[in-house]
Enzyme design. Structure first.
Site, mmCIF file in Angstrom:
data_model
loop_
_atom_site.group_PDB
_atom_site.id
_atom_site.type_symbol
_atom_site.label_atom_id
_atom_site.label_comp_id
_atom_site.label_asym_id
_atom_site.label_seq_id
_atom_site.Cartn_x
_atom_site.Cartn_y
_atom_site.Cartn_z
ATOM 1 N N GLU A 174 10.481 1.390 9.957
ATOM 2 C CA GLU A 174 11.536 2.375 9.687
ATOM 3 C C GLU A 174 10.860 3.736 9.819
ATOM 4 O OE1 GLU A 174 12.990 1.234 5.826
ATOM 5 O OE2 GLU A 174 13.923 -0.577 6.599
ATOM 6 N N LYS A 191 0.851 -1.203 0.000
ATOM 7 C CA LYS A 191 0.000 0.000 0.000
ATOM 8 C C LYS A 191 0.879 1.243 0.000
ATOM 9 C CE LYS A 191 -1.832 2.941 2.734
ATOM 10 N NZ LYS A 191 -1.784 4.110 1.850
ATOM 11 N N GLU A 241 10.848 15.932 14.747
ATOM 12 C CA GLU A 241 11.127 15.888 13.313
ATOM 13 C C GLU A 241 10.201 16.842 12.561
ATOM 14 O OE1 GLU A 241 9.702 12.488 11.046
ATOM 15 O OE2 GLU A 241 11.613 12.361 9.984
HETATM 16 P P1 NAD Z 1 2.723 8.329 7.699
HETATM 17 O O1 NAD Z 1 3.047 7.524 8.896
HETATM 18 O O2 NAD Z 1 1.693 9.383 7.813
HETATM 19 O O3 NAD Z 1 2.210 7.373 6.512
HETATM 20 C C1 NAD Z 1 2.993 6.313 6.036
HETATM 21 C C2 NAD Z 1 2.086 5.267 5.426
HETATM 22 O O4 NAD Z 1 1.262 4.727 6.454
HETATM 23 C C3 NAD Z 1 1.138 5.794 4.355
HETATM 24 O O5 NAD Z 1 1.030 4.841 3.316
HETATM 25 C C4 NAD Z 1 -0.172 5.907 5.087
HETATM 26 O O6 NAD Z 1 -1.303 5.801 4.252
HETATM 27 C C5 NAD Z 1 -0.075 4.718 6.017
HETATM 28 N N1 NAD Z 1 -0.944 4.785 7.190
HETATM 29 C C6 NAD Z 1 -1.329 5.890 7.867
HETATM 30 N N2 NAD Z 1 -2.163 5.534 8.882
HETATM 31 C C7 NAD Z 1 -2.278 4.187 8.833
HETATM 32 C C8 NAD Z 1 -3.002 3.240 9.606
HETATM 33 N N3 NAD Z 1 -3.769 3.615 10.621
HETATM 34 N N4 NAD Z 1 -2.877 1.929 9.286
HETATM 35 C C9 NAD Z 1 -2.091 1.539 8.261
HETATM 36 N N5 NAD Z 1 -1.410 2.398 7.479
HETATM 37 C C10 NAD Z 1 -1.495 3.707 7.765
HETATM 38 O O7 NAD Z 1 4.093 8.904 7.167
HETATM 39 P P2 NAD Z 1 4.335 9.881 5.949
HETATM 40 O O8 NAD Z 1 3.892 11.239 6.334
HETATM 41 O O9 NAD Z 1 3.784 9.263 4.699
HETATM 42 O O10 NAD Z 1 5.928 9.830 5.809
HETATM 43 C C11 NAD Z 1 6.783 10.665 6.494
HETATM 44 C C12 NAD Z 1 7.412 9.925 7.654
HETATM 45 O O11 NAD Z 1 8.092 8.766 7.182
HETATM 46 C C13 NAD Z 1 8.499 10.753 8.340
HETATM 47 O O12 NAD Z 1 8.404 10.575 9.734
HETATM 48 C C14 NAD Z 1 9.786 10.163 7.809
HETATM 49 O O13 NAD Z 1 10.927 10.351 8.614
HETATM 50 C C15 NAD Z 1 9.408 8.725 7.721
HETATM 51 N N6 NAD Z 1 10.315 7.996 6.829
HETATM 52 C C16 NAD Z 1 11.193 7.104 7.388
HETATM 53 C C17 NAD Z 1 12.096 6.416 6.573
HETATM 54 C C18 NAD Z 1 13.068 5.430 7.153
HETATM 55 O O14 NAD Z 1 13.664 4.681 6.383
HETATM 56 N N7 NAD Z 1 13.253 5.384 8.453
HETATM 57 C C19 NAD Z 1 12.089 6.642 5.187
HETATM 58 C C20 NAD Z 1 11.190 7.563 4.669
HETATM 59 C C21 NAD Z 1 10.295 8.228 5.496
#
Ligand code: NAD
Length: 487
Positions: free
Chosen positions: A257, A182, A386
């Site tokens: 991650e 997803k 962050e």
């Molecule tokens: P997010 O947590 O809002 O969303 C990530 C994914 O989770 C999306 O696909 C979203 O639809 C899904 N999601 C959201 N709520 C959910 C739920 N209740 N159940 C299942 N899936 C759900 O994050 P974002 O805003 O898309 O990304 C930014 C974040 O990602 C930042 O904190 C960034 O540091 C982190 N990030 C980490 C890495 C790493 O390798 N550590 C890499 C890239 C981004």
């Protein structure tokens, strides 16, 4: 063009799910817009829910036994074909992903999308080279075997969606698992393109599926399905906690991650110019990089000289359209995220932190100026949370012990960087700083076989190389009594 294809950057893209090797639409859709021009709607994308999650997991479950029964080299052949097709389509994928999430097109074309192909090749080869651990103890011969774990859910964020998705799906597939991916709702299109290539590569139906939709809807349905045997997530700590809870309730191993707040430490004995130049790279992709060193910690004796050099490299950045090869700084992904970033800076001002430069939008769109903030104290929110935007903090330290204490002073622990010409000092930093990755005099250099993940709220578990293949497998100890004979 068929009804379920839209034209994005001149490329036909499906806005639908991909389940059991077929395109599946939903009754409802969500709008996908371009951060380069928010008035530009790219697609009405299928908005999945419980029904589509169930369909996709059922497909992955049904496909699992046959996929798991293939040899590593048979599975590897599919992965290699997919890698070749990615390489052949880099330009198209880069063009679409650029419009969809605004990363610089040149960087996508020259580096990021190709990394997706490398992920598939690397894991195809690594899985087939696996040497089971063997040893004898007392009266048994022992062997560790990997068993494919089962249907795997992969959930990814909007920054670098293609690369980050392939990073997780490649080892899952190579280990013999079937996958439901997803992608994030803010940049869903490049993963849909990947599914066209999966079909072209001849993958059996149900092995590799994509569902589109919101995290709180289809994402939640996927991670709560008890038929799923692995969950791999990249995203924010908040969502990571939610998914971890769902995984725990079904006793499903998961990796997360998560976010970062990396320290970028510059000692007085460093190559200051190289460090200052690299510090300006932290603004790349509008700072939407989890691994970035967003907390600049500079030894006080060189802080003024460092700041002057850093300023001049920052001033070289050109903000503009990410399709233009002269642009070096892209806009933020979404108006909601833009507001989040600017609210951080507003609160920092109210808190009494000092904006050294930037601290405001540039023009009408989603561009935000590279920003540097000197916090009032190390406890300021701008240091401890962050931002995920082009906002860095600047603090001076006296000596090594203060540098290490500051580097370790947040709840995060994804990455840190240290700049010094003294190897012993770098080694001490490496030993004492809590982070999943530490770079000495460099940034973002990765070996795909190295473990990758975070400490603290930056994540749980490790992926990369054999660490990922172990995670996507059930490890089994095979014990044979010494005198057992063949035949
Ligand atoms: P997010 O947590 O809002 O969303 C990530 C994914 O989770 C999306 O696909 C979203 O639809 C899904 N999601 C959201 N709520 C959910 C739920 N209740 N159940 C299942 N899936 C759900 O994050 P974002 O805003 O898309 O990304 C930014 C974040 O990602 C930042 O904190 C960034 O540091 C982190 N990030 C980490 C890495 C790493 O390798 N550590 C890499 C890239 C981004």
């Amino acid at each position: 063009m068929s009804a379920n294809r839209v034209l994005v950057a001149g490329v036909e893209v499906s806005p639908d799910h991909f389940i059991n090797n077929e395109r599946v639409s939903s009754e409802t859709t969500f709008e996908d817009r371009s951060p380069l021009d928010w008035n530009l709607k790219l697609a009405d994308v299928a908005r999945g829910g419980a029904v589509e999650a169930d369909l996709a997991i059922t497909a992955a479950l049904n496909a699992f036994p046959a996929w798991a029964a293939l040899t590593h080299s048979e599975r590897g052949a599919y992965l290699h074909r997919l890698a070749d097709l990615i390489d052949a389509n880099v330009e198209k994928i880069a063009a679409v992903e650029c419009l969809d999430m605004a990363m610089l097109e040149e960087s996508l074309r020259l580096r990021v999308i190709g990394r997706g192909a490398r992920n598939f090749r690397a894991y195809a080869d690594l899985a087939s080279q696996y040497q089971p651990r063997k040893w004898d103890s007392n009266t048994t011969h022992n062997t560790v075997l990997r068993m494919p774990a089962g249907p795997t859910v992969v959930i990814t964020p909007w920054n670098a969606p293609f690369m980050l998705s392939t990073w997780k799906c490649a080892p899952a597939l190579a280990a013999g698992n079937t996958v439901v991916l997803k992608p994030a709702e803010w940049s869903p299109l490049s993963c849909s393109m990947l599914m066209d290539l999966v079909l072209e590569a001849g993958f059996p139906a149900g092995v590799f599926n994509v569902v589109q939709g919101l995290g709180s809807e289809v994402g939640a349905a996927l991670v709560n399905d008890e038929r799923v045997r692995r969950i791999s997530f990249t995203g924010s700590p908040t969502t990571g906690r939610y998914i971890g809870t769902a995984a725990a309730s079904n006793l499903v191993p998961f990796t997360a991650e998560l976010g970062g707040k990396g320290a970028f430490v510059v000692y007085a004995d460093a190559d200051l110019d190289a460090a200052a130049k690299k510090a300006a790279v932290m603004y790349d992709d509008a700072g939407q990089v989890c691994l970035a060193g967003t907390r600049l910690l500079v030894q006080e004796s060189i802080q003024e000289e460092f700041l002057a050099r850093f300023r001049s490299y920052t001033d070289e950045h050109i903000m503009g359209d990410s399709r233009d090869p002269t642009t070096t700084l892209s806009p933020l992904i979404h108006p909601t995220h833009f507001e989040r970033v600017s609210d951080f800076v507003t609160r920092a001002r109210v808190n009494g932190d000092t904006v050294i430069w930037g601290g405001e939008p540039l023009g009408e769109g989603l561009w935000y100026k590279p920003t540097l903030i000197a916090p009032k104290s190390n406890n300021s929110e701008i240091v401890q949370s962050e931002v995920f935007g082009p906002v860095l903090t600047f603090q001076a330290f006296r000596d090594e012990s203060e540098a290490i204490a500051l580097a370790n002073s947040t709840k995060y622990g994804l990455s840190s960087m240290v700049w010094t010409s003294d190897q012993a000092k770098a080694d001490r930093f490496g030993e004492q700083v809590r982070a999943g990755t530490i770079w000495v005099n460099c940034f973002l250099i990765r070996d795909l076989t190295a473990p990758f993940g975070g400490c603290g709220i930056s994540g749980i578990g490790r992926e990369g190389g054999d660490y990922a293949l172990d995670f996507y497998s059930d490890l089994k100890t095979f014990q044979v009594k010494e005198e057992t004979t063949h035949g």
